[in-house]
Write a protein that holds these residues in place. Structure first.
Motif, PDB file in Angstrom:
ATOM      1  N   GLY A  37      -4.266 -12.833  -4.800  1.00  0.00           N
ATOM      2  CA  GLY A  37      -3.477 -11.752  -5.378  1.00  0.00           C
ATOM      3  C   GLY A  37      -2.051 -11.786  -4.860  1.00  0.00           C
ATOM      4  O   GLY A  37      -1.670 -12.608  -4.033  1.00  0.00           O
ATOM      5  N   ALA A  41      -1.597  -6.278  -6.231  1.00  0.00           N
ATOM      6  CA  ALA A  41      -2.938  -6.687  -6.646  1.00  0.00           C
ATOM      7  C   ALA A  41      -3.506  -7.619  -5.601  1.00  0.00           C
ATOM      8  O   ALA A  41      -2.848  -8.562  -5.185  1.00  0.00           O
ATOM      9  CB  ALA A  41      -2.887  -7.395  -7.989  1.00  0.00           C
ATOM     10  N   SER A  42      -4.700  -7.319  -5.159  1.00  0.00           N
ATOM     11  CA  SER A  42      -5.337  -8.203  -4.187  1.00  0.00           C
ATOM     12  C   SER A  42      -6.833  -8.206  -4.434  1.00  0.00           C
ATOM     13  O   SER A  42      -7.385  -7.296  -5.027  1.00  0.00           O
ATOM     14  CB  SER A  42      -5.015  -7.753  -2.754  1.00  0.00           C
ATOM     15  OG  SER A  42      -5.600  -6.493  -2.522  1.00  0.00           O
ATOM     16  N   GLY A  43      -7.476  -9.257  -3.979  1.00  0.00           N
ATOM     17  CA  GLY A  43      -8.916  -9.391  -4.139  1.00  0.00           C
ATOM     18  C   GLY A  43      -9.407 -10.567  -3.331  1.00  0.00           C
ATOM     19  O   GLY A  43      -8.674 -11.149  -2.535  1.00  0.00           O
TER      20      GLY A  43
END
Length: 181
Positions: A37, A41-43
């Protein structure tokens, strides 16, 4: 010297602060995955070959589960040595059952000298005879994966006198049966 030590300490602390940020970011993903990400936005994504979340790489993979089982089917053809009487069986569960039924059918009209001409399993059979009987004539009896192949094989064995033709007298298939679980 004090200024150099001070700069070293600042550089060291700055390095720790950067490592702490990377560690905190990577630490939020489960084992076998890595952070992905960008801004806002991160994951986490699985590491290729990493096994994913909760995977136990020490255990072998489970074998595929059977959905059913194939059962063979048998057929037989019998004929009397002294008469034209014949008997057949198709789709029986055992070779013995197919042989017994073919011999019994052959003997229905009183023939006592019936013998088995052909047994087969999980395939087809064909019996081809000359249209006209005569010296040198011969029937053809054969099996094959398909009815077409069985007929072709039998026709190759059949011989009609004086260039005559052969015709199919009998054909049948004993196809295997699939039992679903």
């Amino acid at each position: 010297m004090r200024a150099v030590t001070c700069w070293r300490t600042i550089i060291f602390l700055a390095g720790l602060a950067g490592c702490g940020a990377a560690s905190a970011e990577g630490g939020s993903c489960p084992p076998g995955s890595y952070p992905v990400g960008g801004k806002g936005a991160s994951g986490c994504a699985p590491i290729p070959g990493g096994g994913g979340q909760g995977a136990n790489n020490d255990l072998p993979p489970m074998p595929p589960r059977q959905t059913g089982r194939w059962h063979s089917r048998y057929g037989a053809i019998a004929q009397s040595k002294s008469t034209a009487v014949a008997g057949s069986s198709v789709g029986r569960e055992s070779a013995e059952e197919a042989l017994t039924e073919a011999l019994e059918q052959c003997g229905v009209e009183g023939a006592r000298d019936c013998e088995i001409l052909l047994t087969y399993s999980n395939q087809c059979a064909a019996w081809v005879i000359p249209k006209v009987e005569g010296p040198g004539s011969r029937t053809g009896l054969a099996a094959g994966k398909t009815i077409r192949q069985a007929k072709k094989n039998a026709e190759g064995l059949c011989k009609a006198p004086k260039g005559g033709k052969c015709e199919v007298f009998y054909s049948a298939c004993s196809n295997p049966f699939f039992e679903k679980f």
